[in-house]
Design an enzyme around this catalytic site. Structure first.
Site, PDB file in Angstrom:
ATOM      1  N   ARG A 150      -6.598  -5.901   2.347  1.00  0.00           N
ATOM      2  CA  ARG A 150      -5.307  -5.606   1.690  1.00  0.00           C
ATOM      3  C   ARG A 150      -5.170  -6.273   0.318  1.00  0.00           C
ATOM      4  O   ARG A 150      -4.073  -6.635  -0.106  1.00  0.00           O
ATOM      5  CB  ARG A 150      -4.116  -5.991   2.578  1.00  0.00           C
TER       6      ARG A 150
HETATM    7  C1  LIG Z   1       4.080   5.020   8.516  1.00  0.00           C
HETATM    8  C2  LIG Z   1       3.236   4.098   7.675  1.00  0.00           C
HETATM    9  C3  LIG Z   1       1.916   3.843   8.051  1.00  0.00           C
HETATM   10  C4  LIG Z   1       1.107   3.015   7.270  1.00  0.00           C
HETATM   11  N1  LIG Z   1      -0.178   2.768   7.687  1.00  0.00           N
HETATM   12  C5  LIG Z   1      -0.983   2.007   6.924  1.00  0.00           C
HETATM   13  C6  LIG Z   1      -2.343   1.760   7.325  1.00  0.00           C
HETATM   14  O1  LIG Z   1      -2.810   2.209   8.359  1.00  0.00           O
HETATM   15  N2  LIG Z   1      -3.105   0.995   6.506  1.00  0.00           N
HETATM   16  C7  LIG Z   1      -2.642   0.478   5.334  1.00  0.00           C
HETATM   17  O2  LIG Z   1      -3.404  -0.187   4.626  1.00  0.00           O
HETATM   18  N3  LIG Z   1      -1.360   0.685   4.945  1.00  0.00           N
HETATM   19  C8  LIG Z   1      -0.526   1.434   5.696  1.00  0.00           C
HETATM   20  N4  LIG Z   1       0.774   1.649   5.309  1.00  0.00           N
HETATM   21  C9  LIG Z   1       1.245   1.084   4.030  1.00  0.00           C
HETATM   22  C10 LIG Z   1       1.176   2.061   2.834  1.00  0.00           C
HETATM   23  O3  LIG Z   1       1.131   3.389   3.266  1.00  0.00           O
HETATM   24  C11 LIG Z   1      -0.026   1.795   1.931  1.00  0.00           C
HETATM   25  O4  LIG Z   1       0.030   0.473   1.424  1.00  0.00           O
HETATM   26  C12 LIG Z   1      -0.099   2.799   0.756  1.00  0.00           C
HETATM   27  O5  LIG Z   1      -1.380   2.769   0.214  1.00  0.00           O
HETATM   28  C13 LIG Z   1       0.930   2.529  -0.340  1.00  0.00           C
HETATM   29  O6  LIG Z   1       0.817   3.553  -1.325  1.00  0.00           O
HETATM   30  P1  LIG Z   1       2.094   4.061  -2.141  1.00  0.00           P
HETATM   31  O7  LIG Z   1       1.626   5.068  -3.139  1.00  0.00           O
HETATM   32  O8  LIG Z   1       3.151   4.504  -1.221  1.00  0.00           O
HETATM   33  O9  LIG Z   1       2.495   2.716  -2.904  1.00  0.00           O
HETATM   34  P2  LIG Z   1       3.958   2.125  -3.144  1.00  0.00           P
HETATM   35  O10 LIG Z   1       4.576   1.756  -1.852  1.00  0.00           O
HETATM   36  O11 LIG Z   1       4.740   3.034  -4.033  1.00  0.00           O
HETATM   37  O12 LIG Z   1       3.594   0.800  -3.964  1.00  0.00           O
HETATM   38  C14 LIG Z   1       2.949  -0.277  -3.315  1.00  0.00           C
HETATM   39  C15 LIG Z   1       2.355  -1.202  -4.397  1.00  0.00           C
HETATM   40  O13 LIG Z   1       1.352  -0.486  -5.124  1.00  0.00           O
HETATM   41  C16 LIG Z   1       1.643  -0.514  -6.521  1.00  0.00           C
HETATM   42  N5  LIG Z   1       1.246   0.766  -7.114  1.00  0.00           N
HETATM   43  C17 LIG Z   1       1.579   2.006  -6.683  1.00  0.00           C
HETATM   44  N6  LIG Z   1       1.011   2.927  -7.483  1.00  0.00           N
HETATM   45  C18 LIG Z   1       0.335   2.250  -8.449  1.00  0.00           C
HETATM   46  C19 LIG Z   1      -0.455   2.636  -9.580  1.00  0.00           C
HETATM   47  N7  LIG Z   1      -0.692   3.913  -9.894  1.00  0.00           N
HETATM   48  N8  LIG Z   1      -1.001   1.661 -10.339  1.00  0.00           N
HETATM   49  C20 LIG Z   1      -0.795   0.342 -10.049  1.00  0.00           C
HETATM   50  N9  LIG Z   1      -0.069  -0.087  -9.002  1.00  0.00           N
HETATM   51  C21 LIG Z   1       0.486   0.869  -8.207  1.00  0.00           C
HETATM   52  C22 LIG Z   1       3.155  -0.719  -6.608  1.00  0.00           C
HETATM   53  O14 LIG Z   1       3.505  -1.287  -7.868  1.00  0.00           O
HETATM   54  C23 LIG Z   1       3.395  -1.656  -5.443  1.00  0.00           C
HETATM   55  O15 LIG Z   1       3.101  -2.987  -5.817  1.00  0.00           O
HETATM   56  C24 LIG Z   1       1.624   2.438   6.083  1.00  0.00           C
HETATM   57  C25 LIG Z   1       2.953   2.687   5.715  1.00  0.00           C
HETATM   58  C26 LIG Z   1       3.754   3.497   6.500  1.00  0.00           C
HETATM   59  C27 LIG Z   1       5.179   3.744   6.076  1.00  0.00           C
END
Ligand SMILES: Cc1cc2nc3c(=O)[nH]c(=O)nc-3n(C[C@H](O)[C@H](O)[C@H](O)COP(=O)(O)OP(=O)(O)OC[C@H]3O[C@@H](n4cnc5c(N)ncnc54)[C@H](O)[C@@H]3O)c2cc1C
Length: 292
Positions: A170
């Site tokens: 992570r």
């Molecule tokens: C139902 C559910 C299941 C999940 N299962 C998992 C799992 O199995 N494994 C896992 O690892 N995670 C899991 N997660 C967490 C999440 O889905 C991941 O961390 C995902 O990769 C976040 O991506 P996002 O685009 O939604 O980022 P966001 O939530 O929008 O942002 C998260 C972070 O990333 C940064 N960020 C986003 N986009 C960029 C960019 N283009 N450049 C620089 N920084 C950026 C943001 O500034 C912030 O700090 C889960 C979440 C949910 C709700």
């Protein structure tokens, strides 16, 4: 206003962020931008720097908790199609930072390219996944990533590859402002078999998550080789609630935000979980979710 001059078509003020997050709670961004291309993005970033305005990147909001009082400064979302392009060349898949992880996985699987399918069912964008090296089923996005294009806080576009790309559980070395594009080096296999494997993984993943229509987040990282969910369950916290926020009845490491939940409820529930797990099991849980 000087800051917004010339950007009125893609920058707004006091924009509610809740609709852009999986928890669907929290306040507004002081400024919010959806640039249409890299040049617009660079201009906004430079202008914010000149005016000393902090800038944050929003992906698909699946790993974000927005405080009720909202976010000062500029929040940028790479939602325009120019940031979501996906292409395949040989064993390499290239995807924009705003591309949905799910679309990138299905493109790779359709082309018979294996590696990313283990991440099926993780919501979010390529940028969000690379930022925190998202992973599942013993695999993570970092292990397939060979090159990243990013934008620095001064608006410069830089390339990262080889030694400059470090990934751990992570965590990633990518601390630039915006992840714009990434290349994944994958393995050629039979597309039919790979599709069946992905479907099985998807069913397993969905069965480990709360119902799709709930507002939810996955608050903590695993600790001491134990899943955070198991630790939370062992501490007897399943179903525990604070205000409108509740630990899922079915999966320990999910918090559900009910209709009346506030971000403060979620934060207080997370504090309660952290202190109870420490008290009962002697283990310190660390946040997976990013709090703004
Ligand atoms: C139902 C559910 C299941 C999940 N299962 C998992 C799992 O199995 N494994 C896992 O690892 N995670 C899991 N997660 C967490 C999440 O889905 C991941 O961390 C995902 O990769 C976040 O991506 P996002 O685009 O939604 O980022 P966001 O939530 O929008 O942002 C998260 C972070 O990333 C940064 N960020 C986003 N986009 C960029 C960019 N283009 N450049 C620089 N920084 C950026 C943001 O500034 C912030 O700090 C889960 C979440 C949910 C709700």
């Amino acid at each position: 206003m000087e800051l917004l001059k010339g950007f009125e078509h893609f920058v707004s003020q006091n924009e509610p962020l809740a609709p852009f997050t999986w928890l669907r709670i929290g306040g507004a961004a002081e400024y919010y931008a959806e640039p249409t291309n890299v040049n617009d993005l660079a201009e906004v970033v430079r202008r914010c720097r000149e005016h000393d305005i902090p800038v944050r990147l929003l992906g698909n909001g699946s790993n974000l908790l927005i405080r009720d009082e909202g976010v000062p400064g500029m929040v940028i979302r790479l939602n325009h199609p120019s940031f979501s392009e996906i292409s395949v060349s040989g064993q390499t898949v290239t995807a924009g930072g705003g591309a949905r992880l799910a679309h990138v996985i299905s493109t790779a699987v359709g082309a018979g390219l294996a590696g990313l399918e283990s991440l099926v069912g993780i919501p979010g964008t390529i940028g969000g996944a690379l930022h925190s090296n998202s992973g599942s089923h013993g695999s993570d996005i970092g292990q397939w990533t060979v090159k990243v294009e990013a934008m620095t806080r001064s608006g410069e576009v830089v390339q990262r590859s080889g030694e400059e790309l470090q990934f751990a559980y992570r965590q990633s070395s990518l601390d630039e402002l915006a992840i714009l594009k990434a290349e994944f080096q994958l393995e050629s296999v039979d597309a039919g078999e790979l599709t069946r494997k992905m479907q099985k993984l998807w069913i397993m993943k969905k069965s480990s998550q709360p119902d799709g229509d709930q507002s939810t987040c996955c608050p903590f990282c695993n600790a001491s080789d134990m899943s955070a969910g198991t630790l939370i369950e062992q501490a007897g916290l399943k179903g525990t609630s604070v205000g409108g926020a509740q630990v899922s009845e079915s999966q320990g490491n999910f918090i559900i935000a009910n209709a009346d939940a506030t971000a403060d409820d979620v934060l207080r529930l997370m504090d309660l979980i952290r202190s109870r797990v420490h008290e009962v099991l002697g283990i310190e849980l660390q946040n997976q979710i990013v709090v703004w």
